[in-house]
Structures are given as C-alpha cells and as structure tokens.
Design an enzyme around this catalytic site. Structure first.
Site, PDB file in Angstrom:
ATOM      1  N   LEU A   1       0.820  -1.218   0.000  1.00  0.00           N
ATOM      2  CA  LEU A   1       0.000   0.000   0.000  1.00  0.00           C
ATOM      3  C   LEU A   1       0.848   1.260   0.000  1.00  0.00           C
ATOM      4  O   LEU A   1       1.943   1.314   0.577  1.00  0.00           O
ATOM      5  CB  LEU A   1      -0.918  -0.010   1.230  1.00  0.00           C
ATOM      6  CG  LEU A   1      -1.877  -1.205   1.316  1.00  0.00           C
ATOM      7  CD1 LEU A   1      -2.727  -1.111   2.589  1.00  0.00           C
ATOM      8  CD2 LEU A   1      -2.773  -1.301   0.088  1.00  0.00           C
TER       9      LEU A   1
ATOM     10  N   HIS B   1      -3.458   4.284  -2.517  1.00  0.00           N
ATOM     11  CA  HIS B   1      -4.460   3.442  -1.851  1.00  0.00           C
ATOM     12  C   HIS B   1      -5.054   4.171  -0.633  1.00  0.00           C
ATOM     13  O   HIS B   1      -6.256   4.090  -0.386  1.00  0.00           O
ATOM     14  CB  HIS B   1      -3.816   2.144  -1.337  1.00  0.00           C
ATOM     15  CG  HIS B   1      -3.178   1.295  -2.391  1.00  0.00           C
ATOM     16  ND1 HIS B   1      -1.810   1.087  -2.461  1.00  0.00           N
ATOM     17  CD2 HIS B   1      -3.706   0.584  -3.414  1.00  0.00           C
ATOM     18  CE1 HIS B   1      -1.537   0.276  -3.462  1.00  0.00           C
ATOM     19  NE2 HIS B   1      -2.658  -0.040  -4.071  1.00  0.00           N
TER      20      HIS B   1
ATOM     21  N   GLY C   1      -8.979   3.839  -8.448  1.00  0.00           N
ATOM     22  CA  GLY C   1      -8.121   4.975  -8.786  1.00  0.00           C
ATOM     23  C   GLY C   1      -8.094   5.252 -10.290  1.00  0.00           C
ATOM     24  O   GLY C   1      -8.114   4.320 -11.100  1.00  0.00           O
TER      25      GLY C   1
HETATM   26  P1  AMP Z   1      -3.600  -2.009  -6.944  1.00  0.00           P
HETATM   27  O1  AMP Z   1      -3.230  -2.416  -5.546  1.00  0.00           O
HETATM   28  O2  AMP Z   1      -2.455  -1.523  -7.750  1.00  0.00           O
HETATM   29  O3  AMP Z   1      -4.432  -3.069  -7.639  1.00  0.00           O
HETATM   30  O4  AMP Z   1      -4.526  -0.752  -6.787  1.00  0.00           O
HETATM   31  C1  AMP Z   1      -5.695  -0.783  -6.003  1.00  0.00           C
HETATM   32  C2  AMP Z   1      -6.501   0.459  -6.295  1.00  0.00           C
HETATM   33  O5  AMP Z   1      -5.730   1.616  -5.993  1.00  0.00           O
HETATM   34  C3  AMP Z   1      -6.890   0.557  -7.787  1.00  0.00           C
HETATM   35  O6  AMP Z   1      -8.204   1.068  -7.884  1.00  0.00           O
HETATM   36  C4  AMP Z   1      -5.884   1.546  -8.325  1.00  0.00           C
HETATM   37  O7  AMP Z   1      -6.346   2.271  -9.437  1.00  0.00           O
HETATM   38  C5  AMP Z   1      -5.692   2.460  -7.122  1.00  0.00           C
HETATM   39  N1  AMP Z   1      -4.394   3.129  -7.217  1.00  0.00           N
HETATM   40  C6  AMP Z   1      -3.180   2.544  -7.385  1.00  0.00           C
HETATM   41  N2  AMP Z   1      -2.214   3.482  -7.489  1.00  0.00           N
HETATM   42  C7  AMP Z   1      -2.840   4.682  -7.407  1.00  0.00           C
HETATM   43  C8  AMP Z   1      -2.399   6.046  -7.452  1.00  0.00           C
HETATM   44  N3  AMP Z   1      -1.114   6.371  -7.615  1.00  0.00           N
HETATM   45  N4  AMP Z   1      -3.321   7.018  -7.327  1.00  0.00           N
HETATM   46  C9  AMP Z   1      -4.637   6.711  -7.178  1.00  0.00           C
HETATM   47  N5  AMP Z   1      -5.121   5.467  -7.107  1.00  0.00           N
HETATM   48  C10 AMP Z   1      -4.241   4.457  -7.228  1.00  0.00           C
END
Ligand code: AMP
Length: 298
Positions: free
Chosen positions: A33, A37, A147
């Site tokens: 995280l 997140h 995100g």
């Molecule tokens: P992940 O753990 O990479 O699957 O991401 C989980 C959620 O966090 C997804 O909805 C991503 O789009 C969001 N997310 C990941 N990185 C970012 C970021 N830098 N800014 C905003 N949301 C993010």
C-alpha cells in the site's frame, strides 16, 4: 482493525453489518500500500460507516508469470498503514479458497478490450472482472473505490457493474504522484533509484503531449513527439502512447472528435512495466466529467 481470511467469515460479518444498517465501503487492492491506496481508504472511511480493504494478488489478471511472482507483498507494513487510516476490516483471502476450481468463465468487454491494456495484456481484464465480481459478492459494499491511475480498469468495472446490475456506487479518485510526478504504484518498489528518476519522464511525456494538444498540434505529431521524447530516456521502453476519448477509451485520430481526452501510456522501465494517464479537456477547463472525485465535476 480485524483481519479476516476466510470467505465464510467475511460473508457472515457483512451480513451482520448490513442487518444493523451500516453502510460499507470496499477498497480492493493488491497490497504494498501507498498514498494512492490510502487516499481511497480515507475517502471510504469518510463516506461509509465501515471500511473494508481487501488485499489479494489476483493470479488470473497477470499475463506475465514473473510479474505475478515478483509482485511486492508487504503485509506487515500494510496492516500498520491500514490501522493509521481507520480501516475497520482487512480481508486477505487465500488463492486456493478464491479459486477453488479453475474457472472457465471469460468476460468480454467488446471495444474496451481491443485497445491499450486490453490489447497489450490478453486476458487481463477478464481476470480483473472475475476477482472484482467475487469481491463484490463476498463484501456486498454500498460503495467501491478505485483509482484513475488504472483508468481503463475503471471503464471496465463500470461496464461490469451495469451489465451485472451490482447494487453499488463506484467512486473514483485522481492519481496520486510522487514529488517527481511519477504515479505511485506498488511496482515502483522494484525500481532502482536511477530507474525511478527515469520513470518520472513518463509524466513529463504526458505533460508535453497535453501542452502540444492544447496548442492545436495534430494527434499524429503529438504521438511522434512523445515517442521521440521517451526514446531519449535510457531504460524507458515505451509500449504504447494513445490519445483516447476519456469515456469510451477509444483512440482518436483528431483531437477535435471529442473535447475530453485521456492521454494513456505504458512503458517498461528497467524490469518493471508501468502505466500512467492524464485527463485533459481541449477547452482548457482542466476538468473532465468522468465522475472522478476531487476533479470538481460530478
Ligand atoms: P492495486 O493495488 O495496484 O491493484 O490498486 C488498487 C486500487 O488503488 C486501484 O483502484 C488503483 O487504481 C488504485 N491506485 C493505485 N495506485 C494509485 C495512485 N497512484 N493514485 C490513485 N489510485 C491508485
């Protein structure tokens, strides 16, 4: 914060919470995280009685076995971060329980799957839709948080929610970046210091493209300029750069076909594949009506 591993336990907990009238926000993640997140978790904590974070590195969405194997797993740090943002439950199911039998089910999202991440990562969005559907069934959230960083994924999940009539609200938040402009990503932890500095040029390339489009440069020249710019950066190998309609995610040839654009790219930086995007409006209003919280337009 309570940690729940079993599907039956999260189902029972959710039923109890719903019966007592609590609203539930779900933030699905793959862990490792970071602030991107945490922004989603804070929003959920503000907008719901109960926030559930799921951490599950979903094998069915990886089309590269090394990427799956090397995906960072940092549960001890994650638990500390979740406690600091007042998350109520962490749901961390086992792969064996989530995928008891190998599913033959495949999702197809039509035109959305023929471009960008859909075209470059065969099967990826079907895997995403499978796990997101399972999580929505287990957790039955009132709101689910995603995100803009994964903008095409948001479009896919929006289509999934509509097509399967999930009774929930999708909430999307803007991309959180490092001071250098690099979009935060769990995969960034796999970059060396030098690669991390070079990866910041991905954001600079998006800024350059935006400026040129605002100056009226044709899309074809802007694409060539982005390629030229990134070609100069050692260890950055551009996979694609597209100027897409911000709603349909379909590439546009003439930026004036639509006012609201998503500039999207994927690149390998050293051993790591990264994606990024930037929304823009040709009217320079700077906000795009995608329902992304914090951009000022609902
Ligand atoms: P992940 O753990 O990479 O699957 O991401 C989980 C959620 O966090 C997804 O909805 C991503 O789009 C969001 N997310 C990941 N990185 C970012 C970021 N830098 N800014 C905003 N949301 C993010």
């Amino acid at each position: 914060m309570q940690v729940i591993e079993q599907v039956s336990a999260i189902r029972a907990k959710v039923q109890e919470l719903r019966c007592s009238g609590k609203t539930i926000g779900l933030v699905p993640t793959m862990g490792a995280l970071h602030e991107g997140h945490l922004q989603l978790l804070r929003a959920s904590a503000q907008q719901n009685d109960i926030t559930i974070c799921s951490i599950f590195v979903n094998p069915t969405q990886f089309n590269n076995p090394d990427d799956y194997k090397l995906y960072p797993r940092t549960q001890v740090q994650d638990v500390a971060l979740l406690q600091a943002v007042a998350c109520d439950y962490l749901f961390v199911p086992d792969v064996e329980e989530v995928y008891q039998q190998q599913t033959q089910l495949k999702f197809s999202f039509g035109a959305l799957e023929t471009v960008m991440e859909g075209a470059h990562r065969p099967g990826h969005f079907s895997g995403v839709a499978t796990i997101v559907s399972k999580l929505f069934h287990y957790v039955q959230p009132h709101r689910a948080y995603f995100g803009q960083k994964d903008i095409q994924q948001v479009a896919i999940i929006r289509q999934l929610v509509d097509a399967l009539s999930f009774d929930l609200e999708l909430v999307c938040y803007p991309t959180v970046r490092e001071a250098s402009g690099l979009a935060m990503s769990s995969r960034n932890t796999r970059l060396s210091q030098e690669e991390r500095e070079q990866a910041a040029h991905l954001y600079k390339a998006l800024q350059l493209a935006k400026e040129q489009l605002l100056q009226g440069q044709p899309v074809v020249l802007v694409k060539a300029e982005v390629q030229r710019y990134l070609h100069e950066i050692k260890q950055v190998a551009l996979e694609y750069f597209e100027v897409a309609d911000a709603y349909t995610m379909q590439p546009v040839q003439d930026a004036h076909e639509t006012q609201e654009l998503a500039l999207c790219l994927a690149a390998n930086v050293g051993p790591v594949r990264l994606i990024d995007n930037m929304l823009m409006n040709l009217n320079e209003r700077n906000t795009v009506t995608l329902g992304i919280a914090g951009t000022g337009v609902a």
